[in-house]
Scaffold this active site. Sequence first.
Site: not given
Ligand code: BDP
Length: 663
Positions: A143-144, A270, A303, A320, A349, A377, A495
């Site tokens: 993932e990512r 999420e 987390r 958020r 994020d 990411e 940036e």
């Molecule tokens: C985001 C990502 C996602 C992760 C999430 C996380 O897009 O894929 O699952 O963070 O940190 O940045 O849990």
Amino acid sequence: LTSYRAWLQYRSIGDEGYQKKVLSYFSSIHLDCNRDVIIDRALEEIQLAMFEMVGFSPNISQNGGSFVINVDSNLAKEGFQVKSTDSGLTLTGGSSRAVLYGIFHILREIQSETPLNTMDCYEAPKNAFRMINHWDDMNGDVERGYAGQSFFYDDYQFIKDRARIHDYARLLSSVGINALTINNVNVHQVESHLITDKYLDEVKQTSDIFNQYGITMYLSINYASPIEFGGLDTADPLDERVIQFWKQTVQHVYKRVPQLGGFLVKADSENRPGPFTYDRNHAEGANMLADALAPFGGIVIWRCFVYNCKQDWRDRKTDRARAAYDHFMPLDGQFKDNVVLQIKNGPMDFQVREPVSPLIGGLEKTNQFLEFQIAQEYLGQQRHLVYLIPQWKEVLAFDTQAKGEGTQVKDIVSGDVFDQSISGIVAVSNVGNDYNWTGHTMAQLNLYGYGRLIWNPDLSAEAIALEWTKQTFGRDHHVVDHIMQMVMPSWEIYENYTSPLGIGWMVNVSHHYGPNIDGYEYMAWGTYHFADRDGIGVDRTIETGTGYAGQYHPVNRDVYNALESCPDELLLFFHHVPYTHQLKSGKTVIQHIYDTHFKGVEQVEAMIDDWQQLKNKVDERRFKDVSERLDHQLYMAKEWRDIINTYFYRKSGIDDQHKRTIY
Ligand code: BDP
């Protein structure tokens, strides 16, 4: 192979005088401590390195030698000391692990041709936990992940050939990493079974490899495991059956994998399950697991990336940015000693630019880890060259004011400010099975730099880049200078051509690559910029906005809350302003947007020029790899420039002062 070896190149030493010195200092090794697997790895490393650098592998004996290795438990456990003697060097470590770090340190110095008689030093890491999180799934995806597939799993199985894991463990330990997780924080049904007999043998074998390099392994777990495979209909942390389930499961896991460090948990985030489902709070959720792990010395890493991903902006409490603080501050002091909260560096994020999470400096009675993302990411996905250390340096140097002036993030997360039994830094990995580990060769620097920085947060970004460049590409000044010129401003360049002034999120939905200004603007998963024909930015002030600014200690609160004092680079994170608003730089917001976007593209062009100077000075494969990625970066930078500039030109109707072409 050169790419694969990353910074552990061990080129043969050119300077004859220096070579002779190395030969004499390392002609034989006197091992004055007990051998174990970690010491074995250390010896193997120095023998290999010597063979490659000077063509000679030193003998190891227990009686005499020019290079002496010993262990002294009076030193810090991971600390080591190097002392020069009349005829050689002595390395003393506080443990076997420290000896291994000491060996890598000495080899790094030799590769920079540091005079051997000036090597005296004492080194110990600032942070006790120096961790990497993998977001690998057992189907083989990462993932990512921007560097190929997983090298742990394929097709729902562990990969049988573990050579790459060995090499990886070695790379990590060479920069002082001492902990890692090997599966994604999003634990799907298959990975839930990593803590069952289905996979525990292989979990153990994998952990054994890392242990040889002084690295403790952890697993991400699914909070709903009691339902997933425990035969229960609940995962309520206060339910006696659930408590028993975890006790037995943990006991079984530790019987099979005694070295396991513990669990990492992403709960109520999420769409992941968690204690909220049962009206329990996160302290109740984490403490239940902590009790199960405590008898085995295990810890729970919990987390704080908890927010409502189906938010409704009309309720200001759902901003958020506020979420982590709103959820966790009220629980400060309620977590067990073997729980540690893992907090992303910013409140959102891993954007290009964010303020520091107010939880850091907010929490006083809770163990905490700071979380970075080495995977790029939102920073060009390892197709753009972006050196991340300058960003992380800013985070670590941020003065939270938690105990008055001078309470920097680096001292809080290291556990020096508040009394924490567990503290440190963790980051999401950027590696995969690509031939060069990281997709972009230059992204190796971020992995290297991460380890070096969290070992010693006072190292400068320049010093780290310099070390890496010399080891990775050699000491030729020409090469080093051009690479330094490319690398050092690269975060700022990125940036410049992406989203401006701290606003973030102007990326394509879900895969997060390339410009899309309104991608996230009108949806439930929204992260907003509120751009309209009059202005742009998110009002997070106390009086008229979401109140997020009020989560900081007074000095920072006031700086961010007032338009006059809010720093330019975060202006749109905290304030909604007209396009004609004048920045501290003297420019208007709109002119700043135009200027930085034109400039960013020119800077990428300059980077390409720098790299082209190195043709024939860098091996062909790496030269080509980087060239191709830089070309793509330029293409994308232009796309960003044109889309962002056009959008804001159309919205605002304000001309570029310099009359450049905006489409
Ligand atoms: C985001 C990502 C996602 C992760 C999430 C996380 O897009 O894929 O699952 O963070 O940190 O940045 O849990």
